[in-house]
Design an enzyme around this catalytic site. Structure first.
Site, PDB file in Angstrom:
ATOM      1  N   ASN A 126      -7.962   8.225   6.052  1.00  0.00           N
ATOM      2  CA  ASN A 126      -7.409   7.318   5.519  1.00  0.00           C
ATOM      3  C   ASN A 126      -5.491   8.050   5.901  1.00  0.00           C
ATOM      4  OD1 ASN A 126      -9.159   7.786   3.958  1.00  0.00           O
ATOM      5  ND2 ASN A 126      -8.961   9.402   2.365  1.00  0.00           N
TER       6      ASN A 126
ATOM      7  N   ARG B 290       0.972  -1.560   0.069  1.00  0.00           N
ATOM      8  CA  ARG B 290      -0.179   0.098   0.431  1.00  0.00           C
ATOM      9  C   ARG B 290       0.565   1.160  -0.167  1.00  0.00           C
ATOM     10  NH1 ARG B 290      -4.453   0.119   4.609  1.00  0.00           N
ATOM     11  NH2 ARG B 290      -5.091   1.810   2.233  1.00  0.00           N
TER      12      ARG B 290
ATOM     13  N   HIS C 237      -6.862   7.438  11.737  1.00  0.00           N
ATOM     14  CA  HIS C 237      -6.167   6.436  11.900  1.00  0.00           C
ATOM     15  C   HIS C 237      -5.168   5.903  11.319  1.00  0.00           C
ATOM     16  CE1 HIS C 237     -11.067   5.162  10.457  1.00  0.00           C
ATOM     17  NE2 HIS C 237     -10.874   5.586  11.572  1.00  0.00           N
TER      18      HIS C 237
ATOM     19  N   CYS D 111       8.069   0.131  22.943  1.00  0.00           N
ATOM     20  CA  CYS D 111       8.074   1.364  23.635  1.00  0.00           C
ATOM     21  C   CYS D 111       7.939   2.659  23.000  1.00  0.00           C
ATOM     22  CB  CYS D 111       9.830   1.815  23.570  1.00  0.00           C
ATOM     23  SG  CYS D 111      10.616   2.671  22.017  1.00  0.00           S
TER      24      CYS D 111
HETATM   25  P1  OAD Z   1     -15.442   2.352   2.972  1.00  0.00           P
HETATM   26  O1  OAD Z   1     -14.118   2.000   1.659  1.00  0.00           O
HETATM   27  O2  OAD Z   1     -16.007   1.824   3.704  1.00  0.00           O
HETATM   28  O3  OAD Z   1     -16.079   3.589   2.089  1.00  0.00           O
HETATM   29  C1  OAD Z   1     -15.736   4.938   0.662  1.00  0.00           C
HETATM   30  C2  OAD Z   1     -16.957   5.320   0.195  1.00  0.00           C
HETATM   31  O4  OAD Z   1     -16.187   6.276  -0.613  1.00  0.00           O
HETATM   32  C3  OAD Z   1     -18.021   4.714   0.028  1.00  0.00           C
HETATM   33  O5  OAD Z   1     -19.509   5.208   0.463  1.00  0.00           O
HETATM   34  C4  OAD Z   1     -18.493   4.586  -1.512  1.00  0.00           C
HETATM   35  O6  OAD Z   1     -19.474   5.079  -2.330  1.00  0.00           O
HETATM   36  C5  OAD Z   1     -17.054   5.750  -1.733  1.00  0.00           C
HETATM   37  N1  OAD Z   1     -16.484   6.415  -2.938  1.00  0.00           N
HETATM   38  C6  OAD Z   1     -15.851   4.940  -3.781  1.00  0.00           C
HETATM   39  N2  OAD Z   1     -15.715   5.903  -5.161  1.00  0.00           N
HETATM   40  C7  OAD Z   1     -15.603   7.602  -4.762  1.00  0.00           C
HETATM   41  C8  OAD Z   1     -15.692   8.197  -5.881  1.00  0.00           C
HETATM   42  N3  OAD Z   1     -14.574   8.601  -6.913  1.00  0.00           N
HETATM   43  N4  OAD Z   1     -15.541   9.418  -5.315  1.00  0.00           N
HETATM   44  C9  OAD Z   1     -16.702   9.959  -3.653  1.00  0.00           C
HETATM   45  N5  OAD Z   1     -17.154   8.255  -3.236  1.00  0.00           N
HETATM   46  C10 OAD Z   1     -16.588   7.585  -3.434  1.00  0.00           C
HETATM   47  O7  OAD Z   1     -13.807   3.468   3.281  1.00  0.00           O
HETATM   48  P2  OAD Z   1     -14.127   4.304   4.593  1.00  0.00           P
HETATM   49  O8  OAD Z   1     -14.916   4.290   4.678  1.00  0.00           O
HETATM   50  O9  OAD Z   1     -12.704   5.127   4.078  1.00  0.00           O
HETATM   51  O10 OAD Z   1      -9.947   1.304   8.691  1.00  0.00           O
HETATM   52  O11 OAD Z   1     -13.489   3.567   5.464  1.00  0.00           O
HETATM   53  C11 OAD Z   1     -13.345   3.295   6.897  1.00  0.00           C
HETATM   54  C12 OAD Z   1     -12.308   2.763   7.310  1.00  0.00           C
HETATM   55  O12 OAD Z   1     -12.630   1.697   7.552  1.00  0.00           O
HETATM   56  C13 OAD Z   1     -10.805   3.172   7.443  1.00  0.00           C
HETATM   57  O13 OAD Z   1     -10.001   4.266   7.269  1.00  0.00           O
HETATM   58  C14 OAD Z   1     -10.134   1.582   7.374  1.00  0.00           C
HETATM   59  C15 OAD Z   1     -11.544   0.367   7.366  1.00  0.00           C
HETATM   60  O14 OAD Z   1     -11.230  -0.416   7.370  1.00  0.00           O
HETATM   61  C16 OAD Z   1      -8.746   1.171   9.052  1.00  0.00           C
HETATM   62  O15 OAD Z   1      -8.092   0.734   9.233  1.00  0.00           O
HETATM   63  C17 OAD Z   1      -8.533   1.429  10.648  1.00  0.00           C
END
Ligand code: OAD
Length: 233
Positions: free
Chosen positions: A90, A57, A107, A118
């Site tokens: 992100n 990543r 995050h 440590c």
């Molecule tokens: P998700 O993958 O859960 O959601 C991504 C969102 O972005 C969805 O609602 C999509 O519809 C939207 N999306 C996709 N492409 C897009 C675009 N081009 N323009 C606008 N929107 C778009 O990701 P997060 O909500 O960020 O945590 O996930 C939250 C957390 O869950 C992350 O930080 C991560 C994950 O597990 C950890 O790793 C602790």
């Protein structure tokens, strides 16, 4: 009058830069079980697998470029008279590379490493390995500086203070599945903020927002920022 804007961003804002989202079809959690690569237990069981996942990543992120949505938010921060805070879920650095400055990575960050013995934090080289020694205590206890499931997100006290003072809360590209971030809209609303969702499609929490605009972030974010700047808010 709008003086304080708090913006929550998620994986959707970086999707058009070529970084995968988590829960969309074909997303990262379909390819890699999150219990294996995003929990402290998974890391304890197989640190090499977790390092491989984040090394890949980190490489994708280094090859990616900010898109018009990231640049628009940096423009907003430069041109808006009041305060603009980005709270991002992100772990990439695309907001920084687009020029935003007031950012909280709740995050963690892929560009950082930490010692799980440590708690020393440092800038990560492109690749980390199970045997990478901590520069402070020298133990081979290096992990990515990422908040995993079951761990406490960073900067929560500061984020809650900003949410209390927000006049406008905007959520961009997040599915609203992961707390505490998914609850920020209700906190901001209770504190009196207007709330807006900018997402490809209505998210799980869409009904919590006063208003929504659906479409790709590279289109809807610059459009919204342009309106705010032109209105001279
Ligand atoms: P998700 O993958 O859960 O959601 C991504 C969102 O972005 C969805 O609602 C999509 O519809 C939207 N999306 C996709 N492409 C897009 C675009 N081009 N323009 C606008 N929107 C778009 O990701 P997060 O909500 O960020 O945590 O996930 C939250 C957390 O869950 C992350 O930080 C991560 C994950 O597990 C950890 O790793 C602790």
């Amino acid at each position: 009058m709008v003086e304080n804007i708090v913006i929550l961003t998620g994986a959707g804002i970086s999707a058009e830069s070529g970084l995968g989202t988590f829960r969309d079809a074909g997303g990262l959690w379909e390819q890699y079980p999150l219990e294996q690569v995003a929990t402290p237990e998974g890391f304890a069981r197989n640190p090499a697998l977790v390092h491989d996942f984040y090394n890949a990543r980190r490489k994708n992120c280094a090859e990616a470029e900010p898109n018009p949505a990231h640049f628009a938010l940096a423009d907003l921060e430069r041109n808006f008279k009041g305060s603009v805070l980005i709270v991002t879920q992100n772990v990439d650095d695309l907001h920084e590379r687009a020029g935003s400055q007031n950012i909280l990575h709740m995050h963690g960050e892929m560009g950082k490493a930490k010692c799980h013995i440590c708690d020393y934090h440092w800038h990560s080289p492109p690749e980390l390995f199970a045997k990478t020694p901590c520069p402070s205590c020298t133990k081979p206890a290096t992990r990515p500086d990422i908040v995993w499931f079951g761990e406490m997100p960073y900067h929560m006290v500061k984020i809650e203070l900003y949410l209390q003072d927000a006049d406008l809360f905007v959520s961009i590209g997040t599915s609203g599945n992961v707390y505490p971030a998914a609850g920020f809209v209700q906190q901001a609303r209770l504190a009196g903020a207007q709330t807006l969702e900018l997402n490809l499609e209505p998210s799980q929490g869409a009904s919590n927002f006063h208003a929504a605009r659906n479409g790709p972030a590279s289109e809807v974010v610059p459009q919204w920022v342009g309106e705010i700047i032109r209105a001279g808010l």
